[in-house]
Design a protein around this motif. Sequence first.
Motif, short mmCIF file in Angstrom:
data_model
loop_
_atom_site.label_atom_id
_atom_site.label_comp_id
_atom_site.label_asym_id
_atom_site.label_seq_id
_atom_site.Cartn_x
_atom_site.Cartn_y
_atom_site.Cartn_z
N ALA A 105 66.49 74.01 33.55
CA ALA A 105 65.88 74.66 33.27
C ALA A 105 64.54 75.20 32.85
N SER A 129 62.43 74.97 36.63
CA SER A 129 62.38 75.96 37.63
C SER A 129 61.10 76.79 37.12
N PRO A 155 58.61 79.94 37.21
CA PRO A 155 58.52 80.85 38.08
C PRO A 155 58.13 81.75 38.90
N SER A 195 62.68 85.21 38.46
CA SER A 195 62.05 84.36 37.80
C SER A 195 63.99 83.98 37.22
N LYS A 254 65.84 82.14 34.06
CA LYS A 254 66.10 81.87 32.57
C LYS A 254 67.20 81.60 31.46
#
Lengths: 96, 199
Positions: free
Chosen positions: B27, B30, B32, B37, B39
């Motif tokens: 996470a 990751s 954006p 995106s 999350k």
Amino acid sequence: MLIINCPYCGERPEIEFRYGGEAHIARPADPSALSDAEWTDFLYNRTNPKGKHAERWRHIHGCGRYFNAVRDTVSDFFVTTYKTGEARPDIEESAR
Amino acid sequence: MSEAARVSGPDLGHGHPYPGVSLAALAEGSKPSASASLKLLPATARLVFRGREAAIGPAGEAFGVALPREACRFNTNGTRSVLWLGPDEWILLAPGEGPAPLFAAIETATAGLPHALVDVSSRSVAFDLSGPKAGFVLNQGNPLDLSLDAFPVGMCTRTVFAKSEIVLRRTAPDSFVVDVWRSFAPYVWQLLEEARRGA
Ligand SMILES: [Zn+2]
């Protein structure tokens, strides 16, 4: 991909479902009263038709419920689906 | 496996370190994206309720959100939501809350009425997938029609993503929440990341 109409969720992709064998086979109320041949019949012998077949399906990756379907075993076409406990719809059997 | 390789973090709490790929690390890494995106959502109280007619109303009243009676729909009140999962099955979600007081309140309200209430808070983790390409990304592993007509805001369902079962819901035209069993979470996360690269 085959689309199956779940009686609860509506039309959904085949991959969400599991097959559950022939429908409308009730367990004998008093098994010990049956002969071996009758018990064998209940356990193992199925109609295995060439044509319309009433069978159980489970929407396992959806609502989780079992339901019944009439499917043509030749074309794999789902004629109809209905809830468990409802009578088999009046759909003519194909020649065996 | 060494302790250092195990996962820690609020979403993987409850004393069960996850022995495998670190979801928290995934996470954090990751990036954006304008198109979609991904999350990790914070810990959530999750209760599964199953029951007959008489218990459905009181359970919803005690939780503060009515249990939806329409198939594949969810109701929300403030931060809490109730998702229809089956004709007699719902999952009650309370992000950021502990399950114990909710559990007690519902048990009190449904005392004597046939039902089952199970705390499954630790069973799954949730991801938010948002952006104009969110549906496209999900469709890399999910066969449902995710157009707004077929899967409107307010719809939820158990379904599949690749080889994993998920619970999917649409919270806004461009936002989905994916709830996935803990041990499948890194698998689903990494496939979603892979799909995002093509979005
Ligand atoms: Zn269903």
